[in-house]
Design a protein around this motif. Structure first.
Motif, PDB file in Angstrom:
ATOM      1  N   VAL A 107     -12.224  58.726  65.607  1.00 10.49           N
ATOM      2  CA  VAL A 107     -13.332  57.801  65.362  1.00 10.49           C
ATOM      3  C   VAL A 107     -13.546  57.589  63.864  1.00 10.49           C
ATOM      4  CG1 VAL A 107     -15.844  57.535  65.556  1.00 10.49           C
ATOM      5  CG2 VAL A 107     -14.512  58.231  67.549  1.00 10.49           C
ATOM      6  N   LEU A 108     -13.503  58.667  63.089  1.00 11.04           N
ATOM      7  CA  LEU A 108     -13.704  58.536  61.643  1.00 11.04           C
ATOM      8  C   LEU A 108     -12.604  57.700  61.001  1.00 11.04           C
ATOM      9  CD1 LEU A 108     -14.894  62.148  60.694  1.00 11.04           C
ATOM     10  CD2 LEU A 108     -16.266  60.066  60.800  1.00 11.04           C
ATOM     11  N   ARG A 109     -11.369  57.881  61.458  1.00 10.74           N
ATOM     12  CA  ARG A 109     -10.260  57.115  60.886  1.00 10.74           C
ATOM     13  C   ARG A 109     -10.329  55.645  61.320  1.00 10.74           C
ATOM     14  NH1 ARG A 109      -5.061  61.188  60.491  1.00 10.74           N
ATOM     15  NH2 ARG A 109      -6.272  63.085  60.090  1.00 10.74           N
ATOM     16  N   LEU A 110     -10.753  55.411  62.545  1.00 11.43           N
ATOM     17  CA  LEU A 110     -10.956  54.032  62.988  1.00 11.43           C
ATOM     18  C   LEU A 110     -12.064  53.368  62.177  1.00 11.43           C
ATOM     19  CD1 LEU A 110     -10.698  54.391  66.876  1.00 11.43           C
ATOM     20  CD2 LEU A 110      -9.114  53.148  65.396  1.00 11.43           C
ATOM     21  N   ALA A 111     -13.122  54.141  61.895  1.00 12.32           N
ATOM     22  CA  ALA A 111     -14.230  53.606  61.103  1.00 12.32           C
ATOM     23  C   ALA A 111     -13.760  53.207  59.707  1.00 12.32           C
ATOM     24  CB  ALA A 111     -15.356  54.634  61.014  1.00 12.32           C
ATOM     25  N   LEU A 112     -12.983  54.072  59.072  1.00 14.48           N
ATOM     26  CA  LEU A 112     -12.484  53.780  57.726  1.00 14.48           C
ATOM     27  C   LEU A 112     -11.596  52.543  57.721  1.00 14.48           C
ATOM     28  CD1 LEU A 112     -11.623  57.359  56.401  1.00 14.48           C
ATOM     29  CD2 LEU A 112     -13.388  55.815  55.522  1.00 14.48           C
ATOM     30  N   SER A 113     -10.712  52.440  58.701  1.00  7.76           N
ATOM     31  CA  SER A 113      -9.801  51.295  58.733  1.00  7.76           C
ATOM     32  C   SER A 113     -10.539  50.000  59.071  1.00  7.76           C
ATOM     33  CB  SER A 113      -8.660  51.544  59.723  1.00  7.76           C
ATOM     34  OG  SER A 113      -9.147  51.751  61.036  1.00  7.76           O
ATOM     35  N   SER A 114     -11.469  50.057  60.020  1.00 12.38           N
ATOM     36  CA  SER A 114     -12.201  48.853  60.425  1.00 12.38           C
ATOM     37  C   SER A 114     -13.112  48.345  59.317  1.00 12.38           C
ATOM     38  CB  SER A 114     -13.022  49.129  61.690  1.00 12.38           C
ATOM     39  OG  SER A 114     -12.187  49.445  62.781  1.00 12.38           O
ATOM     40  N   ILE A 115     -13.876  49.254  58.718  1.00 13.77           N
ATOM     41  CA  ILE A 115     -14.794  48.839  57.656  1.00 13.77           C
ATOM     42  C   ILE A 115     -14.013  48.407  56.416  1.00 13.77           C
ATOM     43  CG2 ILE A 115     -16.628  49.630  56.111  1.00 13.77           C
ATOM     44  CD1 ILE A 115     -17.602  51.407  58.440  1.00 13.77           C
ATOM     45  N   GLY A 116     -12.901  49.095  56.154  1.00 10.30           N
ATOM     46  CA  GLY A 116     -12.054  48.699  55.030  1.00 10.30           C
ATOM     47  C   GLY A 116     -11.501  47.298  55.205  1.00 10.30           C
TER      48      GLY A 116
END
Length: 200
Positions: free
Chosen positions: A75-84
């Motif tokens: 979830v944290l990695r998805l958050a970083l990629s999506s927001i990025g």
């Protein structure tokens, strides 16, 4: 923002009018320097809907043992990629706005784009909820997701053209440029972070 609920409702109303081709939708947005920065509150406004999508992916990835990491890490990695992939293309556009001859409409575009992205994120949520609560309807959910995907592309294009007010050709060019930049950024970040959404 003094009244979050009222402001968000007003901004969503404004971008919906832009999506339907009405330039007066900009009157409902805060097209000022403060409004420019405040429009990035659209990211946390989108987070609940995004989080549901990230959790759905993480649960499925964990169940199928596709990724060697915990659900929280996924979830944290998805958050970083999506927001990025949301923020970084806008930063790139800021850098080339003068050369692209859209500097005078940049605030209009960024404000409209941010709030439109938030609204469209919520519009894309129903297929995910359908898959979570009614797994037997997965094919219907996938079809609905595909329909909504193309609809959101059209609505995003409309917002870009109306907010820039530079004509359909210029608006279309900026739209596709930002779309390609967003997808490329997402794929690069996912690769760097070890997340392969396409594996599901």
């Amino acid at each position: 923002m003094t009244n979050w609920g009222a402001d968000i409702q007003q901004y969503f109303h404004g971008v919906w009018r832009l999506m339907t081709g009405r330039a007066d939708g900009l009157r409902y947005l805060d097209i000022s320097v403060d409004g420019f920065w405040n429009s990035f509150y659209a990211v946390p406004v989108s987070l609940p809907a995004l989080l549901i999508n990230w959790l759905a992916f993480a649960n499925e990835a964990e169940a199928l043992m596709l990724l060697p990491m915990s659900r929280l890490e996924i979830v944290l990695r998805l958050a970083l990629s999506s927001i990025g992939s949301w923020i970084l293309p806008l930063v790139g556009l800021l850098a080339v706005a003068k050369q692209a001859r859209i500097a005078d409409r940049l605030i209009h575009y960024v404000v409209a784009s941010n709030w439109a992205s938030a609204l469209l994120t919520w519009m894309m949520l129903p297929p995910t909820l359908l898959q979570i609560f009614f797994p037997a309807l997965a094919e219907i959910a996938m079809f609905l997701s595909l329909v909504l995907f193309f609809l959101t592309l059209f609505l995003s294009w409309r917002v870009t053209v109306v907010a820039l007010a530079k004509g359909a050709a210029m608006g279309t060019g900026v739209f596709f440029g930002m779309l390609v930049a967003s997808i490329a950024t997402l794929l690069i970040l996912q690769s760097l972070l070890g997340i392969n959404v396409g594996s599901l």
